[in-house]
Design a protein around this motif. Structure first.
Motif, mmCIF file in Angstrom:
data_model
loop_
_atom_site.group_PDB
_atom_site.id
_atom_site.type_symbol
_atom_site.label_atom_id
_atom_site.label_comp_id
_atom_site.label_asym_id
_atom_site.label_seq_id
_atom_site.Cartn_x
_atom_site.Cartn_y
_atom_site.Cartn_z
ATOM 1 N N THR A 108 0.883 -1.281 -0.007
ATOM 2 C CA THR A 108 0.126 -0.033 -0.014
ATOM 3 C C THR A 108 0.895 1.172 -0.035
ATOM 4 N N LEU A 109 0.237 2.398 -0.464
ATOM 5 C CA LEU A 109 1.185 3.604 -0.524
ATOM 6 C C LEU A 109 0.822 4.214 0.625
ATOM 7 N N PHE A 110 0.080 3.716 1.735
ATOM 8 C CA PHE A 110 -0.331 4.366 2.879
ATOM 9 C C PHE A 110 0.984 4.657 3.877
ATOM 10 N N GLN B 172 3.350 6.192 3.345
ATOM 11 C CA GLN B 172 3.748 7.688 3.366
ATOM 12 C C GLN B 172 3.196 8.376 4.251
ATOM 13 N N SER B 173 2.075 7.932 4.997
ATOM 14 C CA SER B 173 1.364 8.550 6.021
ATOM 15 C C SER B 173 2.396 8.060 7.321
ATOM 16 N N PRO B 174 2.777 9.153 8.181
ATOM 17 C CA PRO B 174 3.777 8.780 9.222
ATOM 18 C C PRO B 174 3.008 8.685 10.378
ATOM 19 N N ALA B 175 1.484 8.320 10.241
ATOM 20 C CA ALA B 175 0.794 8.852 11.606
ATOM 21 C C ALA B 175 0.811 7.250 12.390
ATOM 22 N N ARG B 176 1.014 6.186 11.578
ATOM 23 C CA ARG B 176 0.817 4.748 12.447
ATOM 24 C C ARG B 176 1.991 3.890 11.984
ATOM 25 N N TRP C 253 3.420 0.142 11.926
ATOM 26 C CA TRP C 253 3.145 -1.301 11.495
ATOM 27 C C TRP C 253 4.172 -2.137 11.842
ATOM 28 N N ILE D 13 -6.978 0.112 10.368
ATOM 29 C CA ILE D 13 -7.171 0.392 8.913
ATOM 30 C C ILE D 13 -6.447 -0.356 7.871
ATOM 31 N N ALA E 276 -5.427 2.865 15.859
ATOM 32 C CA ALA E 276 -4.426 3.968 15.635
ATOM 33 C C ALA E 276 -5.209 4.970 14.841
ATOM 34 N N PRO E 277 -4.884 6.579 15.293
ATOM 35 C CA PRO E 277 -4.216 6.991 16.237
ATOM 36 C C PRO E 277 -4.901 6.562 17.564
ATOM 37 N N ARG F 133 11.053 2.367 12.121
ATOM 38 C CA ARG F 133 9.761 3.302 11.703
ATOM 39 C C ARG F 133 8.807 3.067 12.659
ATOM 40 N N ARG G 139 5.012 10.333 19.018
ATOM 41 C CA ARG G 139 4.085 10.121 18.316
ATOM 42 C C ARG G 139 4.232 10.595 16.614
ATOM 43 N N GLU G 140 4.298 9.806 15.808
ATOM 44 C CA GLU G 140 4.438 9.865 14.311
ATOM 45 C C GLU G 140 5.960 10.216 13.982
ATOM 46 N N SER H 199 9.919 8.810 13.285
ATOM 47 C CA SER H 199 10.778 7.712 13.336
ATOM 48 C C SER H 199 11.839 8.088 13.333
ATOM 49 N N TYR I 18 0.694 9.792 -3.933
ATOM 50 C CA TYR I 18 -0.248 8.914 -3.286
ATOM 51 C C TYR I 18 -1.466 8.950 -4.210
ATOM 52 N N ILE J 276 -6.710 2.173 1.509
ATOM 53 C CA ILE J 276 -5.713 2.280 1.469
ATOM 54 C C ILE J 276 -5.119 1.320 0.425
ATOM 55 N N PRO K 133 -4.129 -0.273 -3.261
ATOM 56 C CA PRO K 133 -3.753 0.122 -4.612
ATOM 57 C C PRO K 133 -4.800 -0.547 -5.687
ATOM 58 N N GLY L 5 -13.691 2.682 10.990
ATOM 59 C CA GLY L 5 -12.525 1.874 11.113
ATOM 60 C C GLY L 5 -11.328 2.418 10.773
ATOM 61 N N LEU M 88 1.813 13.930 3.583
ATOM 62 C CA LEU M 88 0.308 13.450 3.110
ATOM 63 C C LEU M 88 -0.223 13.730 4.261
ATOM 64 N N THR M 89 0.194 13.399 5.487
ATOM 65 C CA THR M 89 -0.438 13.415 6.850
ATOM 66 C C THR M 89 0.339 13.790 7.855
ATOM 67 N N PHE N 182 -9.811 12.107 21.176
ATOM 68 C CA PHE N 182 -8.984 12.535 22.309
ATOM 69 C C PHE N 182 -7.807 13.657 21.990
#
Lengths: 378, 378
Positions: A46-48, A50-54, A56, A73, A91-92, A123, B118-119, B121, B208, B222, B224, B305, B317-318, B326
Motif C-alpha cells: 500500500t502507498l499508505f 507515506q502517512s507517518p501517523a501509524r 506497522w 485501517i 490508531a491513532p 519506523r 508520536r508519528e 521515526s 499517493y 488504502i 492500490p 475503522g 501527506l498526513t 482524544f
C-alpha cells in the motif's frame, strides 16, 4: 490489493530461507517496522506508508508464517495476503499505538533480530521502542540487517520478470526522447512529459525522477527539475525509478540538446564503456568491488562524488549491496544490480550513466536496453 | 533545486520560532534525521530520500542557522539552500556513515531534542544512534516531537498558496471524472488516467493515489488498484495525495458508476453533511476533538475503522494533529487540515469523503472545491 502477482510459494520460500538463517544465527524471531521488509514477508502493499501517523509491525517467528501487528485501517488489505495471524490496534491512539500488542507478541522469544545496521531505519517512535525493551528485560534485540539483506539480494524469477517489464517500459520511454524533449522546453515540462509517457506505457507509478541539464554536464544527480529552459549545447539527464507491481527500475539516459561537444561525446562513450566493462566480468563468484574496479579502470577516476557506482535494486529504489571498492559481497545468480559509472568533468560538472542487469550463470542479462556509446543528439 | 519558491525569510522565521520554543524548553539543539524535518528547516528538497542507503542529518542550534551533515552526493544541492555550514561525509562508507561528524557537531550541546514520540521515526541505523549516545555520555537526548509538530501546524501564506494550487489542480481533475472513468474500465486504468490528468494540469507528482470500487461501497481506503473492471452500480473512490513544490493535497471523491442506490446516495449526503458540519464550527479556539464530534454527531457512528476523521496536511501527506475524540489540540489560524468523515456501511463495506481546509479568523477557507451532497453518477 495484495501481491496477487506472486503465488503463495513465493512467500513460503522467503520465510523458509529466512528461518534457515535464523536457526543458524540463533534468532528466535525477526521484527520489522519498515515498508520494504513488511511487504517482502507478508505481501502487504500500500502507498499508505507515506502517512507517518501509524506504526506497522511484522514478526517472523523461527517457524510458521509471519504475524502482522497493524492498525485497524490495514486489516482488510492484510487479510488478502497469505498471513493468517493479524492482530490489530486502534490508531491513532492516545497512549498505546501497538506497544502492548507488540510486547505480548515478542514475549515468547529470547533473541529477536531486527534491522539495526547499514541502510536500516526504525519506523516507530523511539520512545515506544524503548518502552518495549523495558517491558521485555529478558529479550535480546540483535542486528539482523545482513541476514535480511542477503535474502533480498537474490530475486525469484517472478520478481525478475517484473523488473524486466518495468525496465523495458522505461527503455521505450527513453527511446521516445526525440518526441518528448526539445530545446526551449523547461526542465520541469520535460520531466512531466517523461513521467506521463512512462504511465501511458504501463508504469504503475514514477516515484523517482531526478536529473539535470547544463552545458558541459550537470551539477548533481539528485535534484528535482527547475523551470530553466533546455538550451542548445546542454546535456540533459533523466534518472528514473519507475514502478510496476511494486518493483523498481533505476536507470538514466543522457541526451545532447542541439549538438554535443567532443568532450561530452567522449565522456558519454567512456561511461558506456565503463558499464560494459563491469557487465563483461559480472559473474557468480566475482565481487561488487571487482565491478567497481572494472569501471574505475576505464574511467581513470573514482565515482564522481556519488560514493558508489551501482547498487542492488528491488522493492526499493536502492538496495544492498553497493558497488564500491570496499564492498566484497560475492555476486550470485539472480542478483539484480544497477551499474552506474560517474565522471567528474571538473568545474562542478559531472555525468552519470546507468544500466540494470541480472547476474546469471554466464553473461549477465540486461534488463534495460543498453545505451549506445554515442550520446543521442535531440 | 532548493526551495526557491520560498524567500529566505520563510526559513529564518521557522528557525526563529523553533529557537524561541527551544529556549523555553531548555533545549540546546535539535537533531533531525527525516526528510520532512530536514526540508522544513533547510529547504533541501530531493526525491533521493527514497534511497535508504545514506543517512542525512540536520542540527538546529539554539541560535543561528541549521547545520547540515550530509553525504557528499547532496553537497551541491544543499549549497543552493540558505544553509552555510555544510559538512559532508563519504557514503556509502565501510565503517563511519557520518557518525564521527555528527558526534563532533553535537558535542557542544548538553540537551539535544529530537523527534522520538508520536508519528516519528529514526532514519538512521539504530546501531549508529547508540554509538553516538555512547560517544556523548554527557548529552541528554530528549523528545521534541511536540515542539516540531506545533511549529509545522501553522503554515505561512506562501505554504498555503501552494496547498491551494495543488488542491485546485486536483479539484479540476476530479471534475473531469466523466472524461476519465467509465464502466468496463479496469480500476488500474482509471487510476492511471487520473494520475496523467493531474500531471497534465500541473501537479509535479502524484506520490499517493489509493481507492477502491465495489457495489455498496469499498473494502478499505488504502489499497492500490486492481485489474477488476468498473461495473454498473459500483461506487468508485479515488483518494489522492498530489504534490506541487513539495506540498500535498489529500482528498478523495466518490462516484457512482451507471446508477446509485438510495443507500449510497444517502451515505454520500451524510458524509458531505458531516464534513460541512465540522467546517461550520472550525474556528481558532475550537479543538480537533470538537471537529471530530461534529462529524460523529451527523454520522451517528464513529470513524468507519479509519481511526480518525482528518489530520494535518503539509510537506507530508498526513501531519499532526489528528481529528479524534482524544486530540484536544486547539485550532489556530493557518492550520491546514483535512476533514475526512467515514461511514461503516456494514458487510465489510465503507465510504469516506474528504476535504482540505485552512483555519482562518472566521469561517475556514476550503482549499478543495467542496463536493456537492449528491454523489455524481458517471
Amino acid at each position: 490489493m495484495s501481491e496477487a502477482v506472486f503465488p503463495v510459494t513465493e512467500f513460503e520460500d522467503r520465510a523458509d530461507r529466512a528461518q534457515r538463517l535464523m536457526r543458524e544465527q540463533g534468532l528466535d524471531a525477526l521484527l520489522f517496522t519498515t515498508e520494504a521488509e513488511v511487504r517482502y514477508f507478508t505481501g502487504f502493499r500500500t502507498l499508505f506508508w507515506q502517512s507517518p501517523a501509524r506504526p506497522w509491525f511484522c514478526i517472523l517467528p523461527r517457524t510458521g508464517k509471519p504475524i502482522a501487528i497493524i492498525p485497524q485501517i490495514g486489516a482488510h488489505l492484510m487479510a488478502s495476503t497469505w498471513v493468517d495471524d493479524i492482530r490489530t490496534f486502534a490508531a491513532p491512539h492516545p497512549t498505546d499505538e501497538g506497544v502492548g500488542l507488540l510486547s505480548d507478541a515478542l514475549n515468547p522469544y529470547a533473541v529477536v533480530g531486527m534491522p539495526m545496521g547499514r541502510e536500516s531505519s526504525l519506523r516507530m517512535p523511539l520512545i515506544d521502542f524503548e518502552r518495549i525493551k523495558v517491558t521485555l528485560p529478558g529479550t535480546e534485540f540483535r542486528d539482523a540487517s545482513a541476514l535480511v539483506q542477503a535474502l533480498r539480494h537474490i530475486k525469484s524469477e517472478t520478481e525478475i520478470a517484473i523488473h524486466r517489464e518495468i525496465c523495458q517500459i522505461a527503455s521505450r520511454s527513453f527511446e521516445s526522447a526525440p518526441n518528448l524533449f526539445r530545446e526551449g522546453q523547461s526542465l520541469k515540462s520535460a520531466f512531466r512529459r517523461f513521467k506521463i509517457d512512462l504511465l501511458e506505457r504501463g508504469a504503475d507509478d514514477v516515484p523517482y525522477l531526478v536529473g539535470g541539464a547544463g552545458p558541459g554536464g550537470y551539477g548533481d544527480v539528485i535534484s528535482p527539475p527547475t523551470d530553466a529552459p533546455l538550451k542548445s549545447g546542454d546535456v540533459l539527464m533523466l534518472d528514473t525509478g519507475a514502478v510496476k507491481n511494486g518493483y523498481f527500475c533505476d536507470f538514466d539516459r543522457n541526451y545532447a540538446i542541439g549538438h554535443a561537444s567532443d568532450a561530452i561525446r567522449q565522456a558519454h562513450r567512456k561511461l558506456v564503456e565503463a558499464a560494459n566493462a563491469a557487465a563483461a566480468i559480472a559473474r557468480p563468484g566475482k565481487t561488487c568491488a571487482d565491478l567497481f574496479n572494472a569501471m574505475t579502470d576505464v574511467l581513470g577516476q573514482s565515482d564522481g562524488g556519488v560514493g558508489r557506482m551501482g547498487h542492488g535494486l528491488g522493492i526499493q529504489l536502492t538496495e544492498t549491496p553497493s558497488l564500491t571498492a570496499f564492498d566484497t559481497t560475492v555476486l550470485q545468480e539472480r542478483m539484480v544490480l544497477t551499474l552506474e559509472p560517474g565522471l567528474d568533468l571538473g568545474k562542478g560538472k559531472m555525468m552519470v550513466h546507468e544500466e540494470n542487469i541480472v547476474i546469471r550463470d554466464g553473461a549477465p542479462e540486461f534488463l534495460s536496453t543498453p545505451a549506445e556509446p554515442d550520446i543521442p543528439v535531440l
